[in-house]
Scaffold this motif. Structure first.
Motif, short mmCIF file in Angstrom:
data_model
loop_
_atom_site.label_atom_id
_atom_site.label_comp_id
_atom_site.label_asym_id
_atom_site.label_seq_id
_atom_site.Cartn_x
_atom_site.Cartn_y
_atom_site.Cartn_z
N PRO A 146 46.82 45.05 40.50
CA PRO A 146 47.02 43.50 41.17
C PRO A 146 45.91 43.24 42.74
CG PRO A 146 48.49 45.57 41.25
CD PRO A 146 47.49 45.63 40.40
N ASN A 147 45.53 44.10 42.47
CA ASN A 147 44.39 44.19 44.03
C ASN A 147 42.78 43.42 43.44
OD1 ASN A 147 44.38 44.54 46.55
ND2 ASN A 147 43.15 46.25 46.28
N ASN A 423 43.02 45.35 53.25
CA ASN A 423 44.28 46.01 53.12
C ASN A 423 44.83 47.66 52.94
OD1 ASN A 423 43.61 46.51 49.88
ND2 ASN A 423 44.07 44.70 49.53
N TRP A 463 51.94 42.90 41.63
CA TRP A 463 51.89 43.73 43.23
C TRP A 463 52.42 44.18 44.45
CZ3 TRP A 463 47.87 43.16 45.78
CH2 TRP A 463 47.30 43.35 47.45
N ARG A 466 52.74 47.64 43.62
CA ARG A 466 51.33 47.62 44.54
C ARG A 466 52.45 48.09 45.99
NH1 ARG A 466 46.74 46.77 47.02
NH2 ARG A 466 45.08 48.28 47.10
#
Length: 523
Positions: A146-147, A423, A463, A466
């Protein structure tokens, strides 16, 4: 003779006009203490890149301040519902500075180059790169990531020319740096300056810039100025036209300058004190916790930064969801708790205000980088540690050599550092057992932390998953007192309105190429 003299005068006059016109198209920017000393412009292997990097290299994507993603070298992209394939359409007509074409085969060459580098984690979930056609590339994933979009927008994923990269080897980014960006590297002297000339062929600017074509400024010299006070004076006296970073303590003086414009955008940085958990006395978690609780974040925020920015009580910038940890893990000033922990650890207060245990003083090394801001904040930290019984001796290193000192692994104890990143994977960067010495300055190599790292970095399918996994990882790192958070600055830069005109709205998370494309000289 008279004829010759007239010709000579005309020649001198013409040269003067030409020189003035040329100078009018040039500008000098300055990176200050935080960015000084980047050893190269190699975006694949680099672990420290300065702001000029974005002018040389384009990325597939750019990220706006609202966290949305915009095409740069990529035109569009889509993901399969199971997250196992990503297909990117690339912009047509893009060329590297050496004339080589940018296409899907470049991406097929580029991704495997990360193997074995410090930046490999950003593409670790890509199993295979498929060239669908000249301008279409598909990533087959080992696991959903998802990153991925964030990684493709990071400054460490600028795309270099394959031909130049393979020819130059270790010299790429030092003797030459060939990208597709709006500026070409003319020269680079580590720790001093980089000279950039406009890429006149540039026609592929992103929608974060009003100007999609060649930059308006013909030549940019990016100087590296380690002392913030020197950088301030250079802006004041016309030696530089723009400061990429403005220390908050210079804010009042800059705002008083009628020909200087100060701009502030949301911060991307955390100032913190890493603690080397492998050397005495910090092998004792109670001593680490005592050092962390001794730091008065609010006092530093108010006295050194005039209330600009925010005090930091965790490792991540406050705009990230993963920073919203359970309050019991947040690290805030608590001198009573600090003193109690030192008492429990057997360190008793000596007559000179320094604690003692088994005849040894609680005397520790406190490292910092040169630059006015770093020195001032380190002196404040030193005084706060003294209040609970530490004697912290300050050593100041230049920015280019301090990382080499960290890599010795046992020479350092405490330091004042900062990072800029947007991030949560920065936790992996600074606390993973794979990166001991540098960037893992804290030397944390903890089985539970490694387990949470793997889950956060590789096991998240969505996401939301995560965010939850990184929050758990973040909370565990906080519980180990491998660092003390100090301050979250606002992102401030300043420029001379006598020389430059910048757009009113700054797009993106930082001052990078999309804004410089719209910048112009005023005279």
């Amino acid at each position: 003779m008279r004829h010759f003299t007239r010709i000579a005068l005309l020649t001198v006059s013409a040269l003067a006009v030409s020189g003035t016109a040329l100078k009018a198209q040039e500008a000098t920017f300055a990176v200050t203490a935080r960015e000084v000393g980047a050893p190269s412009y190699n975006p694949i292997t680099g672990t420290k890149l300065n702001s000029a990097n974005s002018l040389i290299f384009d990325r597939l994507l750019l990220q706006d301040a609202d966290q949305s993603f915009h095409g740069a070298l990529a035109q569009s992209w889509e993901q399969t519902p199971d997250g196992m394939q990503w297909t990117f359409k690339l912009k047509p007509g893009v060329k590297f500075h050496d004339g080589e074409p940018f296409n899907a085969k470049v991406i097929e060459w580029w991704i495997p180059k990360f193997a074995g580098t410090e930046n490999a984690y950003m593409v670790a979930n890509i199993d295979k790169v498929e060239v669908v056609d000249d301008l279409t590339v598909r990533f087959h994933m080992k696991a959903p990531d998802p990153n991925l979009l964030f990684n493709f927008a990071s400054s460490f994923m600028g795309v270099p020319s394959p031909k130049a990269y393979d020819q130059l080897g270790d010299k790429f980014g030092v003797t030459a740096a060939i990208g597709t960006g709006p500026y070409k590297m003319e020269s680079f002297t580590v720790g001093q300056q980089t000279v950039l000339t406009r890429n006149d062929d540039y026609t592929w600017g992103s929608d974060l810039s009003a100007n999609r074509g060649p930059a308006k400024i013909k030549k940019i010299t990016v100087r590296e100025i380690a002392e913030d006070s020197t950088a301030f004076l250079e802006l004041q006296t016309g030696g530089v036209d723009l400061l990429y970073t403005v220390p908050t303590d210079f804010l009042p003086r800059l705002k008083a300058e009628k020909t200087v414009k100060v701009m502030m955008i949301p911060g991307t940085e955390i100032v913190y004190m890493p603690i080397n958990v492998t050397v005495e006395p910090f092998t004792d978690i109670k001593v680490r916790a005592a050092a962390a609780y001794a730091i008065n974040q609010k006092a530093i925020w108010q006295t050194l930064y005039g209330g600009v920015g925010t005090p930091a009580n965790q490792f991540l910038i406050s705009s990230l969801q993963e920073s919203k940890v359970d309050p019991k893990f947040a690290i805030s000033y608590d001198p009573a708790r600090s003193k109690k922990l030192l008492d429990e650890a057997g360190w008793t207060m000596g007559p000179d205000g320094v604690r003692v245990k088994n005849g040894q003083k609680l005397q520790v090394k406190l490292w910092t980088s040169n630059g006015t801001e770093f020195k001032r904040i380190t002196e404040a930290v030193q005084a706060e540690l003294k209040d609970v019984g530490f004697q912290a001796d300050i050593t100041v290193f230049d920015a280019s050599s301090i990382n080499a000192q960290y890599k010795k692994k046992t020479e350092h104890q405490l330091a004042v550092r900062s990072y800029s990143w947007t991030n949560a994977d920065i936790i992996d960067w600074f606390f993973s057992g794979k990166r001991l010495g540098y960037p893992n300055v804290s030397m944390l190599d903890d089985p539970k932390a490694e387990e949470l790292n793997v889950i956060a970095m590789t096991k998240s399918k969505t996401w939301e998953e995560r965010v939850a996994n990184f929050k758990a990882y973040h909370e565990y790192i906080l519980s180990q007192y491998a660092f003390a958070p100090i301050y979250e600055p606002a992102n401030i830069f300043a420029y001379s309105t006598k020389r430059l005109k910048l757009p009113e709205a700054i797009r993106g998370t930082r001052l990078t190429s999309q804004t410089i494309l719209d910048a112009d000289v005023t005279k």
